[in-house]
Structures are given as structure tokens and as C-alpha cells.
Design a protein around this motif. Structure first.
Motif, PDB file in Angstrom:
ATOM      1  N   GLY A  26       0.965  -1.203  -0.244  1.00 53.27           N
ATOM      2  CA  GLY A  26       0.069  -0.006  -0.018  1.00 53.27           C
ATOM      3  C   GLY A  26       0.769   1.314  -0.147  1.00 53.27           C
ATOM      4  O   GLY A  26       0.643   2.160  -0.793  1.00 53.27           O
ATOM      5  N   LEU A  27       1.778   1.234   1.035  1.00 56.55           N
ATOM      6  CA  LEU A  27       2.582   2.605   0.984  1.00 56.55           C
ATOM      7  C   LEU A  27       3.491   2.583  -0.163  1.00 56.55           C
ATOM      8  O   LEU A  27       3.711   3.728  -0.573  1.00 56.55           O
ATOM      9  CB  LEU A  27       3.275   2.596   2.428  1.00 56.55           C
ATOM     10  N   CYS A 296      -2.026   6.047   3.525  1.00 57.58           N
ATOM     11  CA  CYS A 296      -1.970   6.276   4.856  1.00 57.58           C
ATOM     12  C   CYS A 296      -3.215   5.923   5.696  1.00 57.58           C
ATOM     13  O   CYS A 296      -3.043   4.952   6.674  1.00 57.58           O
ATOM     14  CB  CYS A 296      -1.890   7.929   5.279  1.00 57.58           C
ATOM     15  N   ILE A 297      -4.419   5.927   5.280  1.00 59.06           N
ATOM     16  CA  ILE A 297      -5.483   5.326   5.846  1.00 59.06           C
ATOM     17  C   ILE A 297      -5.527   3.863   5.759  1.00 59.06           C
ATOM     18  O   ILE A 297      -5.997   3.200   6.853  1.00 59.06           O
ATOM     19  CB  ILE A 297      -6.734   5.978   5.070  1.00 59.06           C
ATOM     20  N   ASN A 298      -5.162   3.426   4.639  1.00 61.07           N
ATOM     21  CA  ASN A 298      -4.895   1.880   4.743  1.00 61.07           C
ATOM     22  C   ASN A 298      -4.021   1.407   5.677  1.00 61.07           C
ATOM     23  O   ASN A 298      -4.117   0.397   6.381  1.00 61.07           O
ATOM     24  CB  ASN A 298      -4.224   1.721   3.102  1.00 61.07           C
ATOM     25  N   PHE A 299      -2.781   1.989   5.850  1.00 58.31           N
ATOM     26  CA  PHE A 299      -1.930   1.566   7.228  1.00 58.31           C
ATOM     27  C   PHE A 299      -2.771   1.758   8.612  1.00 58.31           C
ATOM     28  O   PHE A 299      -2.631   0.781   9.280  1.00 58.31           O
ATOM     29  CB  PHE A 299      -0.689   2.766   7.183  1.00 58.31           C
ATOM     30  N   MET A 300      -3.448   2.733   8.658  1.00 58.44           N
ATOM     31  CA  MET A 300      -3.982   2.914   9.675  1.00 58.44           C
ATOM     32  C   MET A 300      -5.029   2.048  10.139  1.00 58.44           C
ATOM     33  O   MET A 300      -5.079   1.419  11.160  1.00 58.44           O
ATOM     34  CB  MET A 300      -4.923   4.482   9.852  1.00 58.44           C
ATOM     35  N   ASN A 301      -5.892   1.464   9.182  1.00 59.69           N
ATOM     36  CA  ASN A 301      -6.864   0.556   9.213  1.00 59.69           C
ATOM     37  C   ASN A 301      -6.168  -0.806   9.559  1.00 59.69           C
ATOM     38  O   ASN A 301      -6.592  -1.732  10.408  1.00 59.69           O
ATOM     39  CB  ASN A 301      -7.735   0.450   8.217  1.00 59.69           C
ATOM     40  N   LEU A 302      -5.108  -1.056   8.874  1.00 58.32           N
ATOM     41  CA  LEU A 302      -4.376  -2.399   9.013  1.00 58.32           C
ATOM     42  C   LEU A 302      -3.906  -2.510  10.338  1.00 58.32           C
ATOM     43  O   LEU A 302      -3.736  -3.615  11.149  1.00 58.32           O
ATOM     44  CB  LEU A 302      -3.437  -2.679   7.896  1.00 58.32           C
ATOM     45  N   SER A 303      -3.111  -1.209  10.652  1.00 59.26           N
ATOM     46  CA  SER A 303      -2.643  -1.170  12.251  1.00 59.26           C
ATOM     47  C   SER A 303      -3.566  -1.344  13.452  1.00 59.26           C
ATOM     48  O   SER A 303      -3.170  -2.102  14.254  1.00 59.26           O
ATOM     49  CB  SER A 303      -1.863   0.082  12.346  1.00 59.26           C
ATOM     50  N   THR A 304      -4.625  -0.817  13.141  1.00 58.84           N
ATOM     51  CA  THR A 304      -5.480  -0.903  14.338  1.00 58.84           C
ATOM     52  C   THR A 304      -6.293  -2.142  14.287  1.00 58.84           C
ATOM     53  O   THR A 304      -6.799  -2.731  15.279  1.00 58.84           O
ATOM     54  CB  THR A 304      -6.765   0.311  13.994  1.00 58.84           C
ATOM     55  N   ALA A 305      -6.387  -2.818  12.889  1.00 60.16           N
ATOM     56  CA  ALA A 305      -7.105  -4.127  12.875  1.00 60.16           C
ATOM     57  C   ALA A 305      -6.099  -5.244  13.797  1.00 60.16           C
ATOM     58  O   ALA A 305      -6.595  -6.318  14.507  1.00 60.16           O
ATOM     59  CB  ALA A 305      -6.967  -4.581  11.587  1.00 60.16           C
ATOM     60  N   LEU A 338       8.850   1.963   8.138  1.00 60.11           N
ATOM     61  CA  LEU A 338       8.016   1.191   7.201  1.00 60.11           C
ATOM     62  C   LEU A 338       7.770   2.326   5.846  1.00 60.11           C
ATOM     63  O   LEU A 338       7.980   1.739   4.798  1.00 60.11           O
ATOM     64  CB  LEU A 338       6.518   0.782   7.683  1.00 60.11           C
ATOM     65  N   ALA A 339       7.525   3.512   6.180  1.00 65.49           N
ATOM     66  CA  ALA A 339       7.418   4.299   4.977  1.00 65.49           C
ATOM     67  C   ALA A 339       8.845   4.266   4.392  1.00 65.49           C
ATOM     68  O   ALA A 339       8.730   4.619   3.066  1.00 65.49           O
ATOM     69  CB  ALA A 339       7.132   5.845   5.581  1.00 65.49           C
ATOM     70  N   PHE A 340       9.987   4.645   5.013  1.00 67.61           N
ATOM     71  CA  PHE A 340      11.291   4.645   4.279  1.00 67.61           C
ATOM     72  C   PHE A 340      11.637   3.334   3.633  1.00 67.61           C
ATOM     73  O   PHE A 340      12.262   3.166   2.667  1.00 67.61           O
ATOM     74  CB  PHE A 340      12.328   5.048   5.115  1.00 67.61           C
ATOM     75  N   THR A 341      11.184   2.211   4.266  1.00 64.98           N
ATOM     76  CA  THR A 341      11.448   0.874   3.603  1.00 64.98           C
ATOM     77  C   THR A 341      10.562   0.607   2.043  1.00 64.98           C
ATOM     78  O   THR A 341      11.035   0.463   1.180  1.00 64.98           O
ATOM     79  CB  THR A 341      11.070  -0.245   4.303  1.00 64.98           C
ATOM     80  N   GLY A 386       4.934   8.599   6.645  1.00 60.88           N
ATOM     81  CA  GLY A 386       5.156   7.816   7.842  1.00 60.88           C
ATOM     82  C   GLY A 386       4.680   8.294   9.024  1.00 60.88           C
ATOM     83  O   GLY A 386       3.990   7.765   9.648  1.00 60.88           O
ATOM     84  N   LEU A 387       4.938   9.668   9.145  1.00 65.26           N
ATOM     85  CA  LEU A 387       4.043  10.259  10.418  1.00 65.26           C
ATOM     86  C   LEU A 387       2.578  10.334  10.239  1.00 65.26           C
ATOM     87  O   LEU A 387       1.915   9.978  11.286  1.00 65.26           O
ATOM     88  CB  LEU A 387       4.890  11.691  10.696  1.00 65.26           C
ATOM     89  N   LEU A 388       1.914  10.588   9.133  1.00 63.38           N
ATOM     90  CA  LEU A 388       0.595  10.885   8.955  1.00 63.38           C
ATOM     91  C   LEU A 388       0.162   9.433   9.049  1.00 63.38           C
ATOM     92  O   LEU A 388      -0.876   9.173   9.867  1.00 63.38           O
ATOM     93  CB  LEU A 388       0.330  11.310   7.706  1.00 63.38           C
ATOM     94  N   SER A 389       0.632   8.425   8.647  1.00 60.70           N
ATOM     95  CA  SER A 389      -0.049   6.953   8.641  1.00 60.70           C
ATOM     96  C   SER A 389       0.277   6.335   9.968  1.00 60.70           C
ATOM     97  O   SER A 389      -0.696   5.513  10.299  1.00 60.70           O
ATOM     98  CB  SER A 389       0.807   6.144   7.634  1.00 60.70           C
ATOM     99  N   GLY A 390       1.167   6.737  10.753  1.00 58.36           N
ATOM    100  CA  GLY A 390       1.197   6.318  12.143  1.00 58.36           C
ATOM    101  C   GLY A 390       0.697   6.667  13.051  1.00 58.36           C
ATOM    102  O   GLY A 390       0.592   6.471  14.121  1.00 58.36           O
ATOM    103  N   SER A 391       0.108   8.073  12.871  1.00 57.30           N
ATOM    104  CA  SER A 391      -0.297   8.942  13.877  1.00 57.30           C
ATOM    105  C   SER A 391      -1.548   8.358  14.556  1.00 57.30           C
ATOM    106  O   SER A 391      -1.636   8.352  15.825  1.00 57.30           O
ATOM    107  CB  SER A 391      -0.800  10.219  13.426  1.00 57.30           C
ATOM    108  N   TYR A 392      -2.764   8.235  13.957  1.00 53.95           N
ATOM    109  CA  TYR A 392      -3.732   7.522  14.655  1.00 53.95           C
ATOM    110  C   TYR A 392      -3.472   6.226  15.415  1.00 53.95           C
ATOM    111  O   TYR A 392      -3.787   6.037  16.431  1.00 53.95           O
ATOM    112  CB  TYR A 392      -5.016   7.608  13.643  1.00 53.95           C
ATOM    113  N   PRO A 393      -2.692   5.122  14.600  1.00 56.31           N
ATOM    114  CA  PRO A 393      -2.449   3.857  15.071  1.00 56.31           C
ATOM    115  C   PRO A 393      -1.488   4.190  16.522  1.00 56.31           C
ATOM    116  O   PRO A 393      -1.729   3.388  17.475  1.00 56.31           O
ATOM    117  CB  PRO A 393      -1.674   3.171  14.318  1.00 56.31           C
TER     118      PRO A 393
END
Length: 789
Positions: A26-27, A296-305, A338-341, A386-393
Motif C-alpha cells: 500500500g505505502l 495512509c488510511i490503509n496503514f491506519m486500518n491495518l494497524s488498528t486491526a 516502514l515508510a522509508f522501506t 510515515g508520520l501521518l500514517s502512524g499518527s492514529y495507530p
């Protein structure tokens, strides 16, 4: 401590490979799309900004009054440059230029090449930074017999760029010019591409009057002194043309606009700057942001899942004294890592995609051209992602109460559920809007390609009338012979490209004309048989014919012209064109000679074969190759020394909409990738929902619920989310796309069918995405989910 956090983050990513792979896909996909657009946008913004004096380099253009409003033209009268320099002390230098397209340059040994060039004033290389490699900037265009060649053209003709000063080239198999300079070919960062420059005085050889204010066929550029107030200068320019012509010309208003802005801000509506290519820059910038946000939303949803799997880790860390701030930093570090990877993968994608992307966009982008600023921009985009996608999780995970999670009581608030669903709705609203955009753009392009233009463009080729064919007897003999070539159905000549405004005049007078009106009529000089060759239809009257003699004193208008003039029963009436009486013998049905962005304007046909600089020939279907081969032989015999270069009218027409076709193709790719990323997010949300409702599903199955019941239960919630996204996407897409369509004078209407297709596509994609998780949850053994109860 940072090293410890890094190790923990890396181990976690390696431990849950499915989670990591989905997020990486995704990222990296989102970053690759965003970086492609970033490259394109930065390249577009750099066009024409390499000139040393760019901050004070301006182009003089004109607003011209006409009945339908104000028309903005980029051409001016030949004396404008000198007059501006003499009249205004703010003008440090000024120069006039005029294109010389499709020109043949040759050497004494017979070697020739067809290229595009221009005529220019002697200070051309002082004003523009085109890089004179050989020669004196102040003298290169002083001699009327001099010519400056690009380094690329010089190598093609001579095989070198050295020791060429004084060597001669032949222009159009007639005049000889001595090479006075070699300049670096304008590269991809220049909107103006040319291979040679001649002194502008040589336009007199083509019969042009360089002292008249009546004609407007040159482009005028001025270099202002630093500190000049352009607003005040433009205010003083308003009556300049009127002043220079002793009030003979009152409908033209001169003003200056920055040259480097012309590429992006080239469109004017009713005399006011109204956009241009900058609209596509803004559009794709917004698409890039949308795609990154979706990723980023995709990362948030997967992280909270996966939050439940890390709940006890949070509890233990907090019990051992970890503050929420430290946990926030850890989880933000994981998302940034993960973002830089993902950036590494995105760079690999870029290397693979750039050749195709360059082919679609006509660019020459390369990873090797990256400069420090671009690299900093890429790293900045990645960091923000990276910061935006990881903010909510990070906020979500660090907010767990240690007592509750260590007891296995992981509570989910309505607010958390609302946020996750809201993110999913936002994702699919954007994806749906992109799908609708793809459908509308595709249909508009199809409409453009299939619309009846009012003339036949299929199997018709055009080529330049030049050299010996300019002679009347040679031209007539040539046309007579090619008409006898098997496979050529008809042939004639015209002075128009049928792809935009070519030549116009306001010197048309008729009974009842408002003396203050200066509406331009498009002028088309034609030979006998042109209208028949192109299949143009007559509304009334007749076309030009040798059977009636003396048709040079007669004229044919299109329907738009007759409507504008307000003439009834026009056949036989007399009008004046450039002071000469012309009898109207026909009214042609309206046809499109400009793009569909423009309404059909008044036009007249004049029988003037001498100024019909383009030949056209209609070919028989299935015999095109044989006919062109024989036509080339005839052309070479009649016009030795000139290459036979032709184009098909339908290809010329398609090139008008090159930008729109590129937008159509790119939007399809980007919309598809946005949907793919959204599906990953939806997959994560489905996993989270199945995990959160596992005990509920177990109870339902114990009480007799079937697999179908459970699948329907889980799918229903997601379909409701999609329906909510459609309610947001439909009106948003309708408004935005109607704004785009309004840029065309002739366009499709957005019907309900487009929204129905987009809605069905999203529904099908949603069901396919969530079905795996839904079926998996429905088939799970209820004992496992209920054993702790």
C-alpha cells in the motif's frame, strides 16, 4: 533506547509478515504514484524558468475587442518591439520573432534536412538564455545574410559544431546564409523548440511588411529594467496601439505578461487570465495527495486491526514505566521505518515505470536528473507519509489502559469505531470520485474523436506547398498529375491547418455593420475543388468552380458568419473584404476548424490558390500505401531538393487533444492504483471487524446461524459504508467534472448511467475484497472464540 526501539520495530515487522507485506504494498504503491506526479509537476513548473533574465522577461500580447467579448492574442504588429523600446525607458531591450516551420535547409553537396526555426531580432540571444556555444551574442544576427544553427542541427548537417563560422547553408533551395553562431538546442525545459534563427529582416523576402500596424503576425518580447512596476507600465500601455496608429486602431489593447508564466497560464477568457496547463498541475497534485492519504488510511486500518495483538505489549511497557510519549515515538518510528522501506520499493517501481510514464506524458524524466532539492522533497514526502500514517495507530495503541489490557479486557469505544469507518468512507469516496472522473474523461475523449466535424478527415493527407510548386503553372500541372495517380480520389490546396486559428481579419464590411465592431473572421484561401475534397457541405449556393469564371471576386461564408452578420437571403449580396467588393455565392455548413474547446467562429473562403500553402489529397481506402508511394515520386520530380513530408488530417486533429488524452490515460492508471490501495485498507478493516465480533459470530453459530447468515451480517456493514461513500462522491465528482467539461464548447452531459456504473464497480470490488475475511470468519470454529467465557 532508540536502538532498542528500532530493533523491536524491525522484529515486529518481520514477525507479522502478512501485515508488513500488505502495508509495504500500500505505502510503496502510494509513494510511487505520488513521486511520479511529483516528478511531472516539478518538471512542468520548471518550463521556461531557466532564462537568466527570467524575472524581467515579458511577452507583449493583446486584448482585442469583438462582438462576442474580448479575444486575447499572442501576436503583435512588427513595429511593436522597436516602438516599445523607444517610448518607455523601463524597457531595456525588445525583440520580435516569427516562426519558420517545416523549413528545408541544405548544403551544396545536396544534403538537406527539414526543421523548424524562427526569424528574430538582433538582440534575441541577449534577451533569451539559449546558450550561444560559438559566435558573438551581440553580432550573431546583425548581418541580414547570417544564420544561427542549433548544435544538434549542426551535427546533423556537418557532423561537428566546430569551425563552422562562415560556412553556408541554403534556405528553401533559394537563399544562401553564412553561419554566424551555434547555440545549444532548447531542451525539454523550453516550451519554444527551434533549430535555426534568421534575422527578422528576411521576412521581407516572404513578402511581409515589417512596418505595418495593421497586421499581427510576430511575437514581441521585452526585457524590463529591474524594479519596474509592471502594473503601472501596463496601465500606460492601454492606449499605445491607438496612439501609434493615430486612432486608426482602437480595438487592440497591448499589455505585458511574464514570459515564464505563458506555459502554465496561457488561457484567457474575455481578456482575463483564466488558467491553462496549471489546471492539470493542480489536478494531479490533488490526485497525488489523495492517493497518499488513501495509502495512509490503509496503514491506519491495518494497524488498528492488529491492535489486540499488541495490547498486552502496551500494558507491560506502561507497567514497567514507559510513558505515553515514549510509546508514541516508538509506534511513529515503526510507521516511519516502514515508510522509508516503502520508499526503496517505490524507487524500484519508479525505475520500471518511468519509461512508460515518459512515453505517455512526452517527458524526458530520469532518476539520474535528481538534484538536492528534489531529493529533499522526496525524503520530506516520505517522512510526512510515515508520520501521518502512524499518527492514529500510535495514539490509539498508546492510549490503552494497562490494567484493562493485562486482564484481557480490550474495550472498543463508539468513537474509535466511528473514526475507522469514517476513514474507510473517505477512502472509497475518493476512489469512487476517481472512477467517475475516468469514465467522464474517457467519454468526452470518445465524443471528441467521433463527433462529426463538418468535413471528412479520414484518408486525407496534407503536405506543404513550397519550392518550385509556388509557381502557378507548376502547381496546376502538379495537381493535374497527382489527380491521375491511382488511389488518389481528389486533390486541392488550402491555407489552413484545420487545427486552430490560422489567419484572421476584421476587414469585412457589410450593410448594417456596427462601425465599432472589430470581430475577426477566419480566412481560408483555397483552390478549386477543396471543399469537395474535404466533403464540406453547402447550406445554400455553390462552391468555387471554373465553369462560372472570375470567382476570384466572389466569396463563401460559413453559417456562423451569416448569423453574425444578420444577413437574410445572402446569395448574391455584396460585401467588402479589404476594401474590395465580393459577391456571396455560397454558405457552407458550419464545420470545426478549431478544437471543441471553442465555438465555431465566423469564417470565409476566398479563391486564392497562390496563398494556399498546403496541398490536400484524398486517398482511396485500401490503396493508401501505393498512392503515397507514387505521389512521392511525382512530388520529387516536380520539386527536387525538397523532401516529401506529409501528415494525415485525422492525426493532426487528434494532436489537438494530446493533453486531454494524456490525462485520460494517467487518470485510469492512478484511479486503478487508488482502488487497489483502498481495497487493502478495506481488507484490514474487514479483518479488524471479524476479530472484534468473533465472540458474537461464535454465539450466533451456536444458536444455529448458517455460514450465509454470518457472511451477510459482515458484508452488510461494509456495503453501508460504501453507500455512504457514494453519497459523498457523487455530488463532489459531478461538480468538479462539470467544471472541467465547461472548458469545452461542445461536450457530453454527465448522465445517471455514469454514476450507476461507478457505483456498481465499487460494490463489486467491495464484495470481492471482504468476501475472504467474511467467509473465513463464518467458517471459524466457535469453540475457539468462546472458550474463555
Amino acid at each position: 533506547m532508540l536502538k532498542s526501539y528500532f530493533k523491536i520495530a524491525w522484529r515486529y515487522l518481520l514477525k507479522d509478515r502478512q501485515f508488513t507485506v500488505l502495508n509495504l504494498i500500500g505505502l510503496s504503491t502510494g509513494l510511487a504514484c505520488a513521486l511520479l506526479i511529483y516528478f511531472w509537476v516539478t518538471d512542468e513548473l520548471s518550463i521556461d524558468r531557466f532564462h537568466k533574465h527570467g524575472a524581467w522577461l515579458f511577452q507583449a500580447i493583446e486584448n482585442r475587442q469583438r462582438a462576442g467579448g474580448i479575444w486575447t492574442a499572442r501576436t503583435t504588429s512588427p513595429p511593436t518591439a522597436d516602438a516599445l523600446q523607444k517610448a518607455f525607458p523601463e524597457v531595456e531591450d525588445a525583440v520580435a520573432t516569427c516562426p519558420s516551420a517545416n523549413t528545408t535547409l541544405s548544403l551544396a553537396d545536396g544534403k538537406s534536412i527539414r526543421v523548424d526555426g524562427k526569424y528574430a531580432g538582433k538582440d534575441f540571444f541577449n534577451i533569451f538564455s539559449y546558450g550561444l556555444v560559438v559566435g558573438d551574442i551581440g553580432k550573431v544576427l546583425v548581418s541580414p545574410n547570417s544564420i544561427a544553427l542549433s548544435d544538434v542541427l549542426a551535427k546533423k548537417l556537418f557532423g561537428t559544431t566546430t569551425n563552422l563560422i562562415g560556412r553556408t547553408v541554403v534556405f528553401q533551395q533559394k537563399q544562401q546564409y553564412a553561419i554566424s553562431g551555434i547555440f545549444k538546442e532548447p531542451g525539454a525545459r523550453s516550451s519554444d523548440r527551434f533549430d535555426f534563427v534568421l534575422p527578422i529582416e528576411r521576412l521581407k523576402d516572404q513578402g511581409e511588411n515589417l512596418n505595418t500596424w495593421e497586421s499581427t503576425f510576430v511575437s514581441t518580447y521585452v526585457l524590463l529594467k529591474p524594479g519596474t512596476d509592471i502594473g503601472r507600465l501596463n496601465a500606460r500601455l492601454r492606449g499605445f496601439v491607438q496612439q501609434m496608429t493615430n486612432n486608426a486602431i482602437t480595438h487592440r489593447t497591448l499589455f505585458l505578461t511574464r514570459y515564464s508564466d505563458g506555459y502554465l497560464y496561457g488561457r484567457y477568457d474575455n481578456g482575463v487570465q483564466a488558467g491553462g496547463r496549471i489546471e492539470y498541475v493542480r489536478l494531479f497534485s490533488i490526485i497525488a495527495i489523495f492517493i497518499l492519504v488513501i495509502a495512509c488510511i490503509n496503514f491506519m486500518n491495518l494497524s488498528t486491526a492488529k491492535a489486540a495483538e499488541r495490547a498486552k505489549e502496551v500494558g507491560v511497557r506502561k507497567t514497567m514505566g514507559a510513558s505515553r510519549t515514549l510509546l508514541l515515538l516508538q509506534y511513529l518510528g515503526e510507521s516511519t521505518l516502514l515508510a522509508f522501506t516503502s520508499l526503496v520499493l517505490a524507487t524500484l517501481f519508479l525505475a520500471l515505470l518511468l519509461p512508460e510514464f515518459n512515453f505517455i506524458t512526452g517527458k524526458q524524466l530520469s532518476l539520474g536528473d535528481l538534484h538536492t532539492g528534489a531529493i529533499a522533497g522526496i525524503l520530506g514526502i516520505t517522512l510526512v507519509t510515515g508520520l501521518l500514517s502512524g499518527s492514529y495507530p500510535a495514539l490509539y495503541l498508546s492510549g490503552f489502559a494497562p490494567v484493562d489490557v493485562l486482564k484481557g479486557k480490550l474495550r472498543h469505544s463508539t468513537r474509535e469505531l466511528f473514526i475507522r469507518r469514517g476513514l474507510a468512507i473517505f477512502q472509497f469516496a475518493l476512489s469512487t470520485a476517481l472512477i467517475i472522473g475516468v469514465l467522464v474523461v474517457y467519454r468526452q475523449i470518445s465524443y471528441i474523436q467521433t463527433r462529426n466535424l463538418g468535413y471528412d478527415r479520414d484518408n486525407i493527407i496534407s503536405f506543404t506547398n513550397e519550392g518550385r510548386l509556388k509557381d502557378t503553372k507548376q502547381r496546376d500541372a502538379f495537381l493535374d498529375e497527382i489527380r491521375r495517380v491511382p488511389g488518389i480520389l481528389s486533390a486541392s490546396g488550402m491555407s489552413h491547418s484545420l487545427t486552430g486559428h490560422n489567419n484572421g481579419t476584421y476587414g469585412v464590411y457589410w450593410e448594417g455593420k456596427d462601425p465599432k465592431d472589430h470581430t475577426e473572421f477566419e480566412v481560408m484561401n483555397i483552390d478549386y475543388g477543396l471543399m469537395e475534397t474535404l466533403g464540406m457541405q453547402m447550406q445554400e449556393g455553390r462552391t468555387f468552380s471554373r465553369d462560372f469564371g472570375a470567382d476570384s471576386t466572389r466569396i463563401i461564408f460559413n453559417e456562423a458568419a451569416i448569423r453574425f452578420m444578420g444577413l437574410t437571403d445572402p446569395i448574391g449580396k455584396i460585401v467588402k473584404v479589404w476594401g474590395e467588393d465580393k459577391q456571396i455565392i455560397g454558405v457552407a455548413k458550419d464545420f470545426h476548424f478549431e478544437s471543441l474547446h471553442e465555438k465555431i467562429k465566423p469564417l470565409f473562403f476566398e479563391l486564392d490558390p497562390r496563398n494556399a500553402y498546403r496541398f490536400v489529397a484524398k486517398l482511396q481506402a485500401g490503396k493508401e500505401r501505393q498512392a503515397i508511394r507514387q505521389l512521392q515520386q511525382v512530388y520529387s520530380r516536380f520539386n527536387p531538393g525538397f523532401s516529401f513530408d506529409y501528415t494525415f488530417l485525422d492525426k493532426d486533429y487528434q494532436n489537438i487533444y494530446l493533453a486531454e488524452r494524456r490525462v485520460s490515460i494517467l487518470s485510469r492508471y492512478f484511479a486503478g492504483l487508488a482502488v487497489l490501495i483502498s481495497c487493502l485498507g478495506l481488507f484490514g478493516l474487514a479483518a479488524f471487524t471479524a476479530q472484534r465480533r468473533s465472540k458474537e459470530i461464535g454465539i450466533r453459530k451456536v444458536l444455529g446461524a448458517s455460514v450465509n447468515n454470518v457472511v451477510l451480517l459482515l458484508s452488510k456493514d461494509f456495503l453501508q459504508l460504501v453507500l455512504a461513500s457514494l453519497l459523498i462522491a457523487f455530488p463532489l465528482a459531478w461538480w468538479v467534472l462539470n467544471q472541467w467539461l465547461n472548458g469545452f464548447a461542445y461536450h457530453i452531459t454527465i448522465g445517471i448511467g455514469i454514476f450507476a456504473i461507478a457505483g456498481m464497480l465499487i460494490m463489486v470490488i467491495t464484495l470481492c475484497t471482504i468476501s475472504w475475511q467474511s467467509v473465513r470468519a463464518a467458517l471459524a470454529n466457535p469453540v475457539r472464540s468462546l472458550k474463555s467465557e
